[in-house]
Design an enzyme around this catalytic site. Structure first.
Site, PDB file in Angstrom:
ATOM      1  N   ASN A 159       4.165  -5.023  -2.180  1.00 16.63           N
ATOM      2  CA  ASN A 159       3.019  -4.261  -2.873  1.00 16.63           C
ATOM      3  C   ASN A 159       1.802  -5.292  -3.024  1.00 16.63           C
ATOM      4  O   ASN A 159       2.026  -6.463  -3.317  1.00 16.63           O
ATOM      5  CB  ASN A 159       3.251  -3.571  -4.119  1.00 16.63           C
ATOM      6  CG  ASN A 159       2.240  -2.898  -4.844  1.00 16.63           C
ATOM      7  OD1 ASN A 159       1.502  -2.051  -4.173  1.00 16.63           O
ATOM      8  ND2 ASN A 159       2.028  -2.944  -6.275  1.00 16.63           N
ATOM      9  N   HIS A 180      -1.334  -5.918  -5.647  1.00 18.60           N
ATOM     10  CA  HIS A 180      -1.862  -5.611  -7.014  1.00 18.60           C
ATOM     11  C   HIS A 180      -3.038  -6.364  -7.338  1.00 18.60           C
ATOM     12  O   HIS A 180      -3.251  -7.563  -6.907  1.00 18.60           O
ATOM     13  CB  HIS A 180      -0.969  -5.820  -7.871  1.00 18.60           C
ATOM     14  CG  HIS A 180      -1.550  -5.555  -9.316  1.00 18.60           C
ATOM     15  ND1 HIS A 180      -1.365  -4.058  -9.751  1.00 18.60           N
ATOM     16  CD2 HIS A 180      -1.938  -6.036 -10.327  1.00 18.60           C
ATOM     17  CE1 HIS A 180      -1.797  -4.056 -10.887  1.00 18.60           C
ATOM     18  NE2 HIS A 180      -2.213  -5.407 -11.355  1.00 18.60           N
ATOM     19  N   LEU A 192       7.677   5.547  -7.112  1.00 23.43           N
ATOM     20  CA  LEU A 192       9.078   6.152  -6.574  1.00 23.43           C
ATOM     21  C   LEU A 192      10.308   5.772  -7.555  1.00 23.43           C
ATOM     22  O   LEU A 192      10.244   4.872  -8.453  1.00 23.43           O
ATOM     23  CB  LEU A 192       9.281   5.602  -5.209  1.00 23.43           C
ATOM     24  CG  LEU A 192       8.263   5.688  -4.108  1.00 23.43           C
ATOM     25  CD1 LEU A 192       8.593   4.897  -2.830  1.00 23.43           C
ATOM     26  CD2 LEU A 192       8.194   7.365  -3.786  1.00 23.43           C
ATOM     27  N   GLY A 217      -6.979   4.221   3.327  1.00 19.81           N
ATOM     28  CA  GLY A 217      -6.254   3.257   4.080  1.00 19.81           C
ATOM     29  C   GLY A 217      -6.892   1.931   4.560  1.00 19.81           C
ATOM     30  O   GLY A 217      -6.821   1.567   5.469  1.00 19.81           O
ATOM     31  N   THR A 218      -7.763   1.633   3.452  1.00 22.09           N
ATOM     32  CA  THR A 218      -8.421   0.192   3.986  1.00 22.09           C
ATOM     33  C   THR A 218      -7.433  -0.979   3.964  1.00 22.09           C
ATOM     34  O   THR A 218      -7.597  -1.651   4.978  1.00 22.09           O
ATOM     35  CB  THR A 218      -9.602  -0.037   2.897  1.00 22.09           C
ATOM     36  OG1 THR A 218      -8.798   0.025   1.641  1.00 22.09           O
ATOM     37  CG2 THR A 218     -10.588   0.797   2.987  1.00 22.09           C
ATOM     38  N   ASN A 219      -6.492  -0.899   3.192  1.00 25.12           N
ATOM     39  CA  ASN A 219      -5.364  -2.055   3.318  1.00 25.12           C
ATOM     40  C   ASN A 219      -4.529  -1.818   4.601  1.00 25.12           C
ATOM     41  O   ASN A 219      -4.350  -2.829   5.168  1.00 25.12           O
ATOM     42  CB  ASN A 219      -4.344  -2.049   2.059  1.00 25.12           C
ATOM     43  CG  ASN A 219      -4.897  -2.507   0.979  1.00 25.12           C
ATOM     44  OD1 ASN A 219      -6.056  -3.484   0.998  1.00 25.12           O
ATOM     45  ND2 ASN A 219      -4.518  -2.606  -0.212  1.00 25.12           N
TER      46      ASN A 219
END
Length: 208
Positions: free
Chosen positions: A108, A110, A94, A12-14
């Site tokens: 997102n 990337h 998903l 969970g760094t982001n």
């Protein structure tokens, strides 16, 4: 105020970057209202709890396929009244039903300059390994909307990072995170919440 739901799978760094940006007032007109994890032991859940953010766990391996899993993720997102869904180290692909239900409402990050080094199989350290293997001089990160094509959605923001002599995939990964990912992800989220992104023909226009 827009409701932001964050999808996580790991450390969970982001997510922490988004929480810090929210606490610092960098994310305008939006609030993280729920964090959903695909793994029950993800440290990202602890980060959310430490900041009094609601958490939910939908364990991917308890589902027979992507379709059934996505159905429950979509249901959870709708129950949380999400205006925006953010992938923050979410390692599950998903089913496209969620994209159809939430077009241009899922972001997102990337770790490359799309369209270089992206698509199926390009995630985590694999991206940086390929960048170094190819001898690229520049890499970076891209914040983009999620669509039914892997890493193929409209690009919101990109930031370049130099590749340096002696880089290993791990060193490069860290530099891309610090200099690009962690800067542009909160900015992209804020732009969305401020209604400053117009999407047309799979491209975005950012309003001043």
């Amino acid at each position: 105020m827009k409701n932001i739901v964050v999808l996580v799978s790991g450390g969970g760094t982001n997510l922490q970057v988004l929480i810090d940006a929210q606490n610092n007032g960098e994310i305008k007109n939006g609030k993280i209202t729920c964090v959903i994890s695909s793994k029950p032991d993800a440290y990202a859940l602890e980060r959310a709890r430490n900041n009094n953010i609601k958490t939910r766990v939908l364990t991917r391996k308890e589902y027979p396929n992507s379709y059934e899993y996505t159905k429950d993720i979509l249901k959870a997102v709708e129950e949380e009244k999400a205006d925006l869904v953010v992938y923050a180290g979410f390692l599950t692909i998903l089913d496209e039903m969620i994209v159809k239900a939430m077009p241009n409402k899922m972001i997102n990050i990337h770790p490359s300059l799309i369209p270089a080094f992206c698509g199926k199989g390009y995630y985590g350290l694999h991206v940086h390994e390929e960048v170094l293997k190819r001898g690229a001089k520049l890499t970076g990160a891209t914040a983009h909307f999620v669509n039914e094509i892997c890493d193929g959605g409209p690009i919101i923001i990109q930031k370049a990072v130099e590749v340096q002599n002696g880089d290993t995939p791990e060193i490069l990964q860290r530099r891309v995170m610090e200099q690009a990912e962690w800067k542009i992800l909160p900015k992209a989220v804020s732009l969305f919440c401020e209604d400053k992104i117009i999407v047309k023909d799979n491209k975005t226009e950012i309003l001043d």
